[in-house]
Scaffold this active site. Structure first.
Site, PDB file in Angstrom:
ATOM      1  N   HIS A   1      15.620  -2.351-111.851  1.00  0.00           N
ATOM      2  CA  HIS A   1      15.316  -1.958-110.525  1.00  0.00           C
ATOM      3  C   HIS A   1      16.627  -1.790-109.546  1.00  0.00           C
ATOM      4  O   HIS A   1      17.656  -1.952-110.147  1.00  0.00           O
ATOM      5  CB  HIS A   1      14.404  -3.358-110.036  1.00  0.00           C
ATOM      6  CG  HIS A   1      15.287  -4.618-110.025  1.00  0.00           C
ATOM      7  ND1 HIS A   1      15.348  -5.197-111.095  1.00  0.00           N
ATOM      8  CD2 HIS A   1      16.107  -5.121-109.120  1.00  0.00           C
ATOM      9  CE1 HIS A   1      16.299  -6.358-111.016  1.00  0.00           C
ATOM     10  NE2 HIS A   1      16.632  -6.477-109.702  1.00  0.00           N
TER      11      HIS A   1
ATOM     12  N   HIS B   1      23.084   0.297-107.236  1.00  0.00           N
ATOM     13  CA  HIS B   1      23.135   0.515-108.456  1.00  0.00           C
ATOM     14  C   HIS B   1      21.937   0.084-109.184  1.00  0.00           C
ATOM     15  O   HIS B   1      21.277  -0.787-108.436  1.00  0.00           O
ATOM     16  CB  HIS B   1      24.530   0.251-109.017  1.00  0.00           C
ATOM     17  CG  HIS B   1      24.541  -1.314-108.887  1.00  0.00           C
ATOM     18  ND1 HIS B   1      24.782  -2.034-107.651  1.00  0.00           N
ATOM     19  CD2 HIS B   1      24.275  -2.378-109.856  1.00  0.00           C
ATOM     20  CE1 HIS B   1      24.792  -3.160-108.148  1.00  0.00           C
ATOM     21  NE2 HIS B   1      24.379  -3.498-109.256  1.00  0.00           N
TER      22      HIS B   1
END
Length: 200
Positions: free
Chosen positions: A48, A135
């Site tokens: 995620h 990220h």
């Protein structure tokens, strides 16, 4: 659960399954450089994009937290994201985290993250990160020797521009993380939609 019981929470953007599949392929490739290293690879269900880690929050505060996040999301339209390239924090020579990057040329992801950060400030004791860099964590590492670090850096260097996919983000999630010896289990507690008209 008592109202005072704490829950470990974070706010995240989900990753579509086709993009996760490409990230898993990259993990498989990177594993070849680290056959015996101390690496904890993120499982598919754990992939995620974290907007904010809150740490421990009392159960009684989840509802007002959700309301603050709902209000923070109202001005935002859906945004288009892409995942591209592999890197490491603090760097690829002595990495503690391996990640896939989220370029944000227009700064829309950073604006959303700043709104989330502001809305949750009174609900978290976690230190504010010095700078947000979108990220997706692929792995956490420790105790790499020089040979392992060099092999990893060489393999990751060849993936600096590798595309993993694009998708439209129209919601963010308040997630609970429960730790166990088998790894963290993530459960969504609330979902907030991004439905404002795009002013661009």
């Amino acid at each position: 659960m008592a109202a005072s019981d704490p829950m470990r929470l974070f706010i995240a953007i989900a990753i579509p399954e086709p993009v996760k599949a490409r990230l898993e392929t990259a993990q498989t490739e990177l594993r070849r450089a680290l056959p015996g290293a101390s690496v904890r690879w993120a499982r598919r269900e754990q992939l995620h994009l974290t907007l904010k880690f809150l740490g421990e929050v009392a159960a009684a505060r989840v509802e007002p937290l959700a309301e603050a996040l709902r209000n923070a999301c109202q001005p935002f339209a859906p945004l288009r994201l892409r995942l591209e390239g592999v890197g490491g924090f603090p760097n690829l020579r002595r990495p503690r985290v391996l990640w896939a990057g989220v370029p944000d040329e227009a700064g829309r992801l950073a604006q959303l993250q700043a709104a989330v950060d502001g809305a949750t400030r009174d609900f978290s004791n976690e230190k504010k990160e010095p700078g947000f860099a979108g990220h997706v964590t692929l792995a956490r590492l420790r105790d790499l020797n020089r040979t392992e670090a060099d092999a990893l850096a060489e393999r990751a260097d060849g993936m600096k521009q590798q595309p993993f996919g694009q998708w439209t983000v129209d919601q963010i999630k308040l997630m609970r993380s429960e730790l166990s010896p088998q790894g963290a289990r993530h459960t969504p507690l609330a979902i907030f939609t991004l439905t404002a008209a795009d002013a661009r």
